[in-house]
Motif scaffolding. Structure first.
Motif, PDB file in Angstrom:
ATOM      1  N   LEU A  91       0.821  -1.209   0.000  1.00 55.41           N
ATOM      2  CA  LEU A  91       0.000   0.000   0.000  1.00 55.41           C
ATOM      3  C   LEU A  91       0.857   1.261   0.000  1.00 55.41           C
ATOM      4  CD1 LEU A  91      -3.052   0.719   0.121  1.00 55.41           C
ATOM      5  CD2 LEU A  91      -2.808   0.893   2.603  1.00 55.41           C
ATOM      6  N   GLU A  92       1.992   1.219   0.685  1.00 56.41           N
ATOM      7  CA  GLU A  92       2.864   2.386   0.789  1.00 56.41           C
ATOM      8  C   GLU A  92       3.556   2.709  -0.528  1.00 56.41           C
ATOM      9  OE1 GLU A  92       5.520   1.507   3.943  1.00 56.41           O
ATOM     10  OE2 GLU A  92       4.041   1.850   5.548  1.00 56.41           O
ATOM     11  N   PHE A  93       3.839   1.677  -1.330  1.00 59.08           N
ATOM     12  CA  PHE A  93       4.593   1.893  -2.568  1.00 59.08           C
ATOM     13  C   PHE A  93       3.725   1.820  -3.823  1.00 59.08           C
ATOM     14  CE2 PHE A  93       7.736   0.372   0.491  1.00 59.08           C
ATOM     15  CZ  PHE A  93       8.719   1.345   0.353  1.00 59.08           C
ATOM     16  N   ASN A  94       2.407   1.820  -3.662  1.00 61.93           N
ATOM     17  CA  ASN A  94       1.505   1.723  -4.820  1.00 61.93           C
ATOM     18  C   ASN A  94       0.710   3.013  -4.954  1.00 61.93           C
ATOM     19  OD1 ASN A  94      -0.429   0.897  -6.768  1.00 61.93           O
ATOM     20  ND2 ASN A  94      -0.056  -1.239  -6.169  1.00 61.93           N
ATOM     21  N   ASP A  95       0.867   3.698  -6.082  1.00 60.73           N
ATOM     22  CA  ASP A  95       0.189   4.977  -6.293  1.00 60.73           C
ATOM     23  C   ASP A  95      -1.125   4.829  -7.046  1.00 60.73           C
ATOM     24  OD1 ASP A  95       2.268   6.258  -5.036  1.00 60.73           O
ATOM     25  OD2 ASP A  95       3.404   6.550  -6.905  1.00 60.73           O
ATOM     26  N   ASN A  96      -1.376   3.669  -7.623  1.00 60.02           N
ATOM     27  CA  ASN A  96      -2.598   3.461  -8.393  1.00 60.02           C
ATOM     28  C   ASN A  96      -3.795   3.328  -7.441  1.00 60.02           C
ATOM     29  OD1 ASN A  96      -4.744   1.981  -9.812  1.00 60.02           O
ATOM     30  ND2 ASN A  96      -3.267   1.972 -11.505  1.00 60.02           N
ATOM     31  N   LEU A  97      -4.801   4.179  -7.654  1.00 58.64           N
ATOM     32  CA  LEU A  97      -5.940   4.198  -6.738  1.00 58.64           C
ATOM     33  C   LEU A  97      -6.725   2.892  -6.768  1.00 58.64           C
ATOM     34  CD1 LEU A  97      -7.268   7.843  -7.268  1.00 58.64           C
ATOM     35  CD2 LEU A  97      -5.945   6.943  -5.343  1.00 58.64           C
ATOM     36  N   ASP A  98      -6.887   2.321  -7.964  1.00 62.08           N
ATOM     37  CA  ASP A  98      -7.619   1.057  -8.070  1.00 62.08           C
ATOM     38  C   ASP A  98      -6.912  -0.057  -7.316  1.00 62.08           C
ATOM     39  OD1 ASP A  98      -9.567   2.240  -9.586  1.00 62.08           O
ATOM     40  OD2 ASP A  98      -8.655   1.687 -11.513  1.00 62.08           O
ATOM     41  N   ASN A  99      -5.600  -0.118  -7.484  1.00 57.91           N
ATOM     42  CA  ASN A  99      -4.817  -1.138  -6.766  1.00 57.91           C
ATOM     43  C   ASN A  99      -4.872  -0.916  -5.259  1.00 57.91           C
ATOM     44  OD1 ASN A  99      -4.132  -2.329  -9.163  1.00 57.91           O
ATOM     45  ND2 ASN A  99      -2.136  -1.327  -9.332  1.00 57.91           N
ATOM     46  N   GLN A 100      -4.829   0.358  -4.849  1.00 54.32           N
ATOM     47  CA  GLN A 100      -4.910   0.663  -3.423  1.00 54.32           C
ATOM     48  C   GLN A 100      -6.231   0.180  -2.827  1.00 54.32           C
ATOM     49  OE1 GLN A 100      -4.200   4.877  -2.975  1.00 54.32           O
ATOM     50  NE2 GLN A 100      -1.988   4.596  -2.751  1.00 54.32           N
ATOM     51  N   GLN A 101      -7.320   0.396  -3.584  1.00 53.79           N
ATOM     52  CA  GLN A 101      -8.626  -0.036  -3.085  1.00 53.79           C
ATOM     53  C   GLN A 101      -8.684  -1.557  -2.949  1.00 53.79           C
ATOM     54  OE1 GLN A 101     -11.085   1.977  -1.956  1.00 53.79           O
ATOM     55  NE2 GLN A 101     -11.976   0.025  -1.255  1.00 53.79           N
ATOM     56  N   GLN A 102      -8.096  -2.266  -3.918  1.00 56.09           N
ATOM     57  CA  GLN A 102      -8.061  -3.720  -3.842  1.00 56.09           C
ATOM     58  C   GLN A 102      -7.288  -4.190  -2.616  1.00 56.09           C
ATOM     59  OE1 GLN A 102      -6.514  -5.264  -7.511  1.00 56.09           O
ATOM     60  NE2 GLN A 102      -8.246  -4.560  -8.760  1.00 56.09           N
ATOM     61  N   ILE A 103      -6.176  -3.520  -2.364  1.00 57.78           N
ATOM     62  CA  ILE A 103      -5.349  -3.874  -1.201  1.00 57.78           C
ATOM     63  C   ILE A 103      -6.103  -3.591   0.097  1.00 57.78           C
ATOM     64  CG2 ILE A 103      -3.230  -3.346   0.050  1.00 57.78           C
ATOM     65  CD1 ILE A 103      -1.938  -2.753  -2.693  1.00 57.78           C
ATOM     66  N   LEU A 104      -6.833  -2.459   0.139  1.00 55.80           N
ATOM     67  CA  LEU A 104      -7.616  -2.115   1.329  1.00 55.80           C
ATOM     68  C   LEU A 104      -8.717  -3.150   1.588  1.00 55.80           C
ATOM     69  CD1 LEU A 104      -7.941   1.765   0.896  1.00 55.80           C
ATOM     70  CD2 LEU A 104      -6.671   0.554   2.691  1.00 55.80           C
ATOM     71  N   ASP A 105      -9.337  -3.625   0.504  1.00 54.31           N
ATOM     72  CA  ASP A 105     -10.357  -4.667   0.653  1.00 54.31           C
ATOM     73  C   ASP A 105      -9.749  -5.946   1.211  1.00 54.31           C
ATOM     74  OD1 ASP A 105     -12.248  -2.943  -0.351  1.00 54.31           O
ATOM     75  OD2 ASP A 105     -12.135  -3.722  -2.409  1.00 54.31           O
ATOM     76  N   LYS A 106      -8.556  -6.291   0.735  1.00 55.25           N
ATOM     77  CA  LYS A 106      -7.877  -7.491   1.247  1.00 55.25           C
ATOM     78  C   LYS A 106      -7.500  -7.319   2.715  1.00 55.25           C
ATOM     79  CE  LYS A 106      -6.004  -9.011  -3.225  1.00 55.25           C
ATOM     80  NZ  LYS A 106      -4.784  -9.239  -4.031  1.00 55.25           N
ATOM     81  N   LEU A 107      -7.064  -6.117   3.061  1.00 51.98           N
ATOM     82  CA  LEU A 107      -6.729  -5.850   4.472  1.00 51.98           C
ATOM     83  C   LEU A 107      -7.960  -5.963   5.362  1.00 51.98           C
ATOM     84  CD1 LEU A 107      -4.202  -2.865   4.219  1.00 51.98           C
ATOM     85  CD2 LEU A 107      -3.770  -5.092   5.277  1.00 51.98           C
ATOM     86  N   ASP A 108      -9.086  -5.492   4.865  1.00 52.92           N
ATOM     87  CA  ASP A 108     -10.335  -5.601   5.631  1.00 52.92           C
ATOM     88  C   ASP A 108     -10.697  -7.066   5.854  1.00 52.92           C
ATOM     89  OD1 ASP A 108     -12.740  -4.421   6.817  1.00 52.92           O
ATOM     90  OD2 ASP A 108     -13.772  -5.346   5.117  1.00 52.92           O
ATOM     91  N   ASN A 109     -10.514  -7.892   4.809  1.00 54.48           N
ATOM     92  CA  ASN A 109     -10.787  -9.325   4.936  1.00 54.48           C
ATOM     93  C   ASN A 109      -9.828  -9.984   5.921  1.00 54.48           C
ATOM     94  OD1 ASN A 109     -12.037 -11.828   4.177  1.00 54.48           O
ATOM     95  ND2 ASN A 109     -10.209 -12.284   2.967  1.00 54.48           N
ATOM     96  N   ILE A 110      -8.571  -9.546   5.898  1.00 52.55           N
ATOM     97  CA  ILE A 110      -7.568 -10.082   6.825  1.00 52.55           C
ATOM     98  C   ILE A 110      -7.927  -9.738   8.267  1.00 52.55           C
ATOM     99  CG2 ILE A 110      -5.196  -9.688   7.625  1.00 52.55           C
ATOM    100  CD1 ILE A 110      -4.316  -9.783   4.721  1.00 52.55           C
ATOM    101  N   HIS A 111      -8.412  -8.521   8.485  1.00 48.76           N
ATOM    102  CA  HIS A 111      -8.795  -8.106   9.845  1.00 48.76           C
ATOM    103  C   HIS A 111      -9.957  -8.952  10.365  1.00 48.76           C
ATOM    104  CE1 HIS A 111      -6.930  -3.898   8.960  1.00 48.76           C
ATOM    105  NE2 HIS A 111      -6.033  -4.763   9.427  1.00 48.76           N
ATOM    106  N   LYS A 112     -10.897  -9.299   9.479  1.00 46.44           N
ATOM    107  CA  LYS A 112     -12.016 -10.158   9.883  1.00 46.44           C
ATOM    108  C   LYS A 112     -11.516 -11.557  10.250  1.00 46.44           C
ATOM    109  CE  LYS A 112     -15.518  -7.827   7.055  1.00 46.44           C
ATOM    110  NZ  LYS A 112     -16.436  -7.947   5.897  1.00 46.44           N
ATOM    111  N   ARG A 113     -10.586 -12.078   9.436  1.00 52.62           N
ATOM    112  CA  ARG A 113     -10.027 -13.397   9.745  1.00 52.62           C
ATOM    113  C   ARG A 113      -9.247 -13.365  11.048  1.00 52.62           C
ATOM    114  NH1 ARG A 113      -6.453 -14.473   4.874  1.00 52.62           N
ATOM    115  NH2 ARG A 113      -5.804 -16.289   6.109  1.00 52.62           N
ATOM    116  N   LYS A 114      -8.521 -12.279  11.255  1.00 53.37           N
ATOM    117  CA  LYS A 114      -7.742 -12.135  12.492  1.00 53.37           C
ATOM    118  C   LYS A 114      -8.659 -12.113  13.707  1.00 53.37           C
ATOM    119  CE  LYS A 114      -3.989  -9.341  14.415  1.00 53.37           C
ATOM    120  NZ  LYS A 114      -3.130  -8.154  14.183  1.00 53.37           N
ATOM    121  N   GLN A 115      -9.786 -11.411  13.575  1.00 48.51           N
ATOM    122  CA  GLN A 115     -10.745 -11.344  14.671  1.00 48.51           C
ATOM    123  C   GLN A 115     -11.337 -12.721  14.958  1.00 48.51           C
ATOM    124  OE1 GLN A 115     -11.434  -8.663  16.624  1.00 48.51           O
ATOM    125  NE2 GLN A 115     -12.611 -10.144  17.838  1.00 48.51           N
TER     126      GLN A 115
END
Length: 523
Positions: free
Chosen positions: A177-201
């Protein structure tokens, strides 16, 4: 010679249901057994009437459906529902009633006590027929897969592995996320992070549940199911079904589905067996079991109940000690409370008990330590063969820790040594039901979830097994005659009681009539 004539499918026939049933069909035995029982006395609970006012199905009808189904490899309520519509033997057995799958499923779910008492009822009937020897039983357990996959069974290490994997994934995605400037890619990464947080919980919640439960593992589909070793290094999420089987005709005496290993099951099963046989305190029988049941405390409890045990001894040899100086080569002098070693030296104790805490699945226990002086052992020519290296290094002589229930262990081991031929019959006795149920009928897993419901299912399975065994032992016709004779005796007794009651009320009516007439005359 009979001719096989082709019959048109739309040809009208005049038949009764009896015409479709073979003379040696099992349904005649099932029908006789269902007439023999009184469902209300056994604790079966009827649903009453439906919301549109139809009367409930007779409990005997639903019991007959389950016995027929399990005897013929049909366990699912939906398959039993279908069988009631297409199977001519079930037409005959149910008088062509067709309960829905929900009614069938609820009857099994709601009648845990009833089905358990059904097993007891047929067992007691077989006892009256003398089909149990009541002298020797074999006790063993077998694993049946639960409705819970290994993937959905967790212990502390497995949860930690998942959390570590998720943590590394989270770090990778944050770095991307820190090294990716593409907004679409950032959104995809954010969605994956959200899924990871749910799994972590999810895994954090599982970790908390496991800590609060006090157990070493947790199953998410069937909470009572546990990961148990099948054989070698194979583990399965399953139930361990304990049975005691009589040696006369391999009939099941008692059973219980558990989620534990065999170590603590010997005395409970042996005690239940003694109660089932209606034996007194002075009566005894012999219980056979494999080394998985060899627990000192359990053996002692059995002996206190006058139950002889033939349980295979565990190997307690120490690989660091020469075979000629293993524990079994030492003689225990019970009168003087000391051990005598192969060289003739004594190992004595100060009499104090050592308390050992529970660890690695073992229960707390007490032992006494018996020692020989270092000055005595060091002068022995077998010093290096008998005393462990660590003891020699610390200038200690040979010592033995004796369990508080070691007398029971010694008694059992002597029984096994003296009665080897009897013990060798163990597998032939106890594996017969499991072989029939697993290999013959294909019941290697349970359909139900939870210990109570699993025990309900095995109540049906073992009732069917005993019925099938009784058919094979004395024949179907003789079994039907025996069931009918008991039922007719019960019916005759009931009629006699009703006659006495009727006679009582008749006499009471006459007495009251005369009393009223007398009072009227007096008035």
């Amino acid at each position: 010679m009979f001719l096989n004539l082709i019959q048109a499918r739309n040809q009208i026939q005049f038949n009764t249901l009896d015409d479709f049933i073979e003379p040696d069909s099992d349904v005649f035995v099932i029908d006789a057994f269902c007439n023999f029982i009184d469902p209300s006395e056994l604790g079966f609970v009827s649903r009453g009437t439906s919301y549109i006012g139809r009367p409930a199905f007779d409990d005997r009808t639903l019991i007959a459906i389950y016995i027929y189904g399990y005897l013929n490899g049909i366990r699912s309520s939906r398959k039993l529902d279908k069988a009631c519509n297409v199977n001519v033997e079930l037409w005959w057995l149910t008088n062509k009633l067709n309960p829905g799958y929900k009614t069938i499923a609820n009857f099994r779910k709601d009648n845990q006590t009833g089905f358990r008492n059904l097993f007891n009822s047929f067992r007691d009937f077989c006892l009256k027929l003398g089909l149990y020897g009541k002298e020797t039983v074999a006790i063993d357990g077998s694993k049946f897969r639960a409705q819970n996959s290994k993937k959905n069974n967790y212990n502390a290490n497995k949860i930690l592995q998942h959390l570590d994997y998720i943590e590394n994934q989270e770090k990778d995605f944050i770095a991307q996320l820190e090294f990716n400037d593409n907004l679409d890619n950032q959104q995809q990464i954010l969605d994956k992070l959200d899924n990871i947080h749910k799994r972590k919980q999810k895994y954090n919640d599982l970790k908390e549940q496991l800590n609060n439960s006090g157990h070493t593992q947790i199953s998410t589909t069937d909470h009572d199911a546990k990961a148990l070793p099948l054989h070698m290094n194979i583990v399965e999420v399953a139930y361990n079904v304990q049975t005691s089987v009589d040696d006369k005709h391999n009939l099941v005496v008692e059973f219980e589905a558990t989620n534990q290993k065999d170590e603590q099951a010997l005395e409970p099963m042996a005690s239940k067996t003694k109660d089932a046989f209606d034996l007194g305190n002075d009566d005894h029988f012999t219980a056979l079991a494999d080394k998985g049941y060899h627990t000192a405390e359990q053996l002692d409890k059995c002996h206190n109940l006058n139950i002889d045990t033939l349980v295979a001894p565990k190997d307690v040899s120490n690989k660091n000690i020469h075979p000629d100086f293993q524990l079994d080569k030492f003689i225990y002098d019970i009168a003087n409370d000391l051990y005598i070693c192969p060289a003739g030296n004594e190992l004595s104790t100060n009499g104090n008990w050592i308390n050992h805490k529970a660890q690695a699945g073992r229960k707390p226990r007490r032992t006494k330590r018996y020692r020989s002086l270092y000055s005595v052992c060091s002068q022995c020519p077998f010093f290096n063969d008998c005393v462990k290296e660590s003891s020699r290094r610390n200038k200690h002589g040979r010592y033995i820790d004796r369990n508080e229930f070691q007398n029971a262990v010694d008694k059992n081991n002597n029984n096994v040594h003296a009665r080897k031929v009897e013990y060798k019959r163990r597998q032939a006795i106890v594996e017969h039901p499991f072989g029939t149920i697993k290999r013959g009928w294909g019941y290697t897993y349970t359909l139900m979830k939870g210990l109570k419901k699993v025990n309900t299912e095995f109540s049906i399975i073992f009732t069917c097994y005993n019925i099938k065994r009784a058919m094979n032992i004395i024949g179907k016709n003789e079994l039907i005659k025996a069931l009918k004779s008991v039922f007719c005796h019960f019916f005759a007794t009931l009629l006699l009681i009703m006659a006495h009651i009727s006679n009582y009320f008749y006499n009471l009516h006459n007495f009251l009539s005369k009393t009223v007439a007398t009072l009227r005359n007096y008035a």
